[in-house]
Design a protein around this motif. Structure first.
Motif, PDB file in Angstrom:
ATOM      1  N   GLN A   1      -4.361   8.418 -11.930  1.00  0.00           N
ATOM      2  CA  GLN A   1      -5.581   8.258 -11.333  1.00  0.00           C
ATOM      3  C   GLN A   1      -6.637   9.052 -11.512  1.00  0.00           C
TER       4      GLN A   1
ATOM      5  N   TYR B   1      -5.780   3.734 -13.371  1.00  0.00           N
ATOM      6  CA  TYR B   1      -6.785   3.799 -12.100  1.00  0.00           C
ATOM      7  C   TYR B   1      -7.895   4.883 -12.458  1.00  0.00           C
TER       8      TYR B   1
ATOM      9  N   LEU C   1       0.785  -1.239  -0.023  1.00  0.00           N
ATOM     10  CA  LEU C   1       0.182  -0.092  -0.079  1.00  0.00           C
ATOM     11  C   LEU C   1       0.919   1.299   0.163  1.00  0.00           C
ATOM     12  N   ARG C   2       1.835   1.270   0.850  1.00  0.00           N
ATOM     13  CA  ARG C   2       2.788   2.465   0.875  1.00  0.00           C
ATOM     14  C   ARG C   2       3.550   2.506  -0.494  1.00  0.00           C
ATOM     15  N   ARG C   3       3.995   1.361  -1.136  1.00  0.00           N
ATOM     16  CA  ARG C   3       4.382   1.601  -2.487  1.00  0.00           C
ATOM     17  C   ARG C   3       3.508   2.343  -3.429  1.00  0.00           C
ATOM     18  N   LEU C   4       2.364   1.689  -3.579  1.00  0.00           N
ATOM     19  CA  LEU C   4       1.212   2.212  -4.499  1.00  0.00           C
ATOM     20  C   LEU C   4       1.061   3.719  -4.162  1.00  0.00           C
ATOM     21  N   GLY C   5       0.934   3.882  -2.859  1.00  0.00           N
ATOM     22  CA  GLY C   5       0.562   5.453  -2.435  1.00  0.00           C
ATOM     23  C   GLY C   5       1.449   6.367  -2.905  1.00  0.00           C
ATOM     24  N   ARG C   6       2.817   5.984  -3.230  1.00  0.00           N
ATOM     25  CA  ARG C   6       3.922   6.821  -3.449  1.00  0.00           C
ATOM     26  C   ARG C   6       3.834   6.943  -5.052  1.00  0.00           C
ATOM     27  N   GLU C   7       3.255   5.701  -5.719  1.00  0.00           N
ATOM     28  CA  GLU C   7       3.205   5.896  -7.204  1.00  0.00           C
ATOM     29  C   GLU C   7       1.742   6.732  -7.701  1.00  0.00           C
ATOM     30  N   VAL C   8       0.966   6.641  -6.816  1.00  0.00           N
ATOM     31  CA  VAL C   8      -0.356   7.306  -7.300  1.00  0.00           C
ATOM     32  C   VAL C   8      -0.297   8.873  -7.568  1.00  0.00           C
ATOM     33  N   ARG C   9      -0.819   9.158  -8.765  1.00  0.00           N
ATOM     34  CA  ARG C   9      -0.886  10.749  -8.828  1.00  0.00           C
ATOM     35  C   ARG C   9      -2.394  10.943  -9.345  1.00  0.00           C
ATOM     36  N   SER C  10      -3.013  11.502  -8.431  1.00  0.00           N
ATOM     37  CA  SER C  10      -4.479  11.601  -8.762  1.00  0.00           C
ATOM     38  C   SER C  10      -5.195  12.841  -9.167  1.00  0.00           C
TER      39      SER C  10
END
Length: 192
Positions: free
Chosen positions: A97, A121, A38-47
């Motif tokens: 996203q 996303y 989740l932390r890795r994904l959170g760092r990768e998501v730009r929404s």
């Protein structure tokens, strides 16, 4: 009258929160791996959030969009080529996203499709009155807003554009999205 909220304990400091998290996952490697993913994904998501349409099929009491005049503040863009170009520009700028809101995004699935083609996303926010097709939209997330379910949703939200009331909004949303793995229900709270 508002009910005062009393917080018994102060929130944890960052250091305390990190220590508490370490305690919780120390004996649970499965949770530790999920947290790290989740932390890795959170760092990768730009929404971003995109108002996809000015049209809605209901008029909820207290709707910020219509009561605030946002539906008339901006001219609606319906040209699919321009919408696709906008979604492509978002992707080119590193956005991956989009939360698509309205009005009501299920009324304009071709516009949703333009974002699905460009971004990995996608979440749409819907009142649930109209189902979002599955074909071509298998990987989107669908957030169905509810105001309490049953009679409360009917009282606050089951209002047609012409002002007439109807019943069964919540039941209709459940019927449209029952066992649909894409869906989560967003429960809106009011002071009451």
């Amino acid at each position: 009258m508002a009910t005062p909220v009393t917080i018994e304990q102060r929130p944890l400091s960052r250091r305390e929160a990190k220590a508490r998290t370490a305690e919780l996952i120390a004996d649970r490697p499965d949770l530790a791996e999920r947290l790290h993913r989740l932390r890795r994904l959170g760092r990768e998501v730009r929404s971003c959030e995109v108002h996809l349409t000015n049209t809605c099929n209901i008029r909820c009491k207290g709707c910020w969009y219509f009561e605030g005049g946002f539906d008339t503040a901006v001219k609606e863009l319906s040209d699919l080529d321009r919408i696709r170009a906008f979604a492509r520009k978002l992707a080119d700028d590193g956005v991956n996203q989009a939360t698509l809101i309205g009005g009501e995004p299920t009324l304009v699935p071709r516009r949703v499709e333009a974002f699905v083609e460009q971004l990995p996303y996608i979440t749409i926010s819907t009142n649930g009155l109209r189902p979002m097709p599955k074909q071509g939209f298998e990987k989107i997330a669908i957030a169905v807003s509810i105001f309490g379910g049953g009679p409360l949703d009917d009282d606050l939200r089951a209002i047609r554009v012409n002002g007439s009331k109807f019943t069964g909004l919540f039941d209709t949303a459940l019927k449209h999205y029952r066992e649909d793995q894409r869906v989560l229900f967003i429960y809106a709270l009011s002071e009451a």
